[in-house]
Write a protein that holds these residues in place. Structure first.
Motif, PDB file in Angstrom:
ATOM      1  N   THR A  28      46.996  25.845   6.784  1.00 45.92           N
ATOM      2  CA  THR A  28      46.110  26.324   7.845  1.00 45.92           C
ATOM      3  C   THR A  28      46.052  27.840   7.862  1.00 45.92           C
ATOM      4  OG1 THR A  28      47.944  26.237   9.430  1.00 45.92           O
ATOM      5  CG2 THR A  28      46.499  24.300   9.305  1.00 45.92           C
ATOM      6  N   ASN A  29      46.891  28.501   7.054  1.00 47.31           N
ATOM      7  CA  ASN A  29      46.928  29.959   7.029  1.00 47.31           C
ATOM      8  C   ASN A  29      46.308  30.575   5.777  1.00 47.31           C
ATOM      9  OD1 ASN A  29      48.318  30.190   9.513  1.00 47.31           O
ATOM     10  ND2 ASN A  29      50.205  29.643   8.469  1.00 47.31           N
ATOM     11  N   VAL A  56      44.400  34.321   8.501  1.00 45.99           N
ATOM     12  CA  VAL A  56      44.823  35.043   9.698  1.00 45.99           C
ATOM     13  C   VAL A  56      45.463  36.355   9.269  1.00 45.99           C
ATOM     14  CG1 VAL A  56      45.160  32.944  11.052  1.00 45.99           C
ATOM     15  CG2 VAL A  56      47.059  33.869   9.730  1.00 45.99           C
ATOM     16  N   LYS A  57      45.520  37.303  10.182  1.00 40.78           N
ATOM     17  CA  LYS A  57      46.151  38.586   9.879  1.00 40.78           C
ATOM     18  C   LYS A  57      47.655  38.386   9.732  1.00 40.78           C
ATOM     19  CE  LYS A  57      46.406  43.343  11.391  1.00 40.78           C
ATOM     20  NZ  LYS A  57      46.026  44.321  12.403  1.00 40.78           N
ATOM     21  N   LEU A  58      48.215  38.919   8.662  1.00 40.66           N
ATOM     22  CA  LEU A  58      49.649  38.845   8.396  1.00 40.66           C
ATOM     23  C   LEU A  58      50.189  40.271   8.381  1.00 40.66           C
ATOM     24  CD1 LEU A  58      49.458  36.307   5.451  1.00 40.66           C
ATOM     25  CD2 LEU A  58      50.039  35.797   7.825  1.00 40.66           C
ATOM     26  N   ASN A  59      50.912  40.638   9.413  1.00 43.16           N
ATOM     27  CA  ASN A  59      51.327  42.035   9.599  1.00 43.16           C
ATOM     28  C   ASN A  59      50.080  42.906   9.521  1.00 43.16           C
ATOM     29  OD1 ASN A  59      53.956  41.202   9.907  1.00 43.16           O
ATOM     30  ND2 ASN A  59      54.508  41.610   7.786  1.00 43.16           N
TER      31      ASN A  59
END
Length: 116
Positions: A28-29, A56-59
């Protein structure tokens, strides 16, 4: 890469996910894709032969734009008639601005190289 290496050793070409036996992960990411169409092979350089993009934004690593995933691998099969270039070459690239995605996967670019 091991699956692609074995396929190349037998066929002198890079194969699609289906042909080499690679199961695309589900998440889902992240989204994953391959530029070699199902049941096809490639005997020349193929950009984005494997790619992944965060949803999705990761850091500080923001999702890549449409068609521009943050992690890609280019494959270049060598010419089967030339012993000097008979291997398959991998070139890994990490997107993101200012190395924001590279900090998440610092060893990803170590994939670069030629496998004989």
């Amino acid at each position: 890469m091991k699956l692609q290496d074995a396929f190349f050793a037998e066929r002198n070409a890079a194969g699609s996910f289906a042909l080499i036996g690679y199961s695309v992960p589900t998440s889902t990411n992240f989204t994953y894709a391959g530029a070699i169409a199902a049941a096809n092979t490639a005997t020349s350089a193929t950009e984005k032969a494997w790619s992944a993009n965060n949803l999705v934004k990761l850091n500080e690593c923001t999702p890549g734009e449409s068609g521009t995933p943050n992690w890609t691998i280019k494959v270049t099969p060598g010419a089967p008639t030339s012993a000097a270039s008979a291997g398959i070459t991998y070139e890994a690239k990490v997107g993101g601005t200012d190395g924001s995605c590279l900090s998440l996967t610092p060893n990803f670019t170590a994939i670069d190289g030629t496998i004989d």
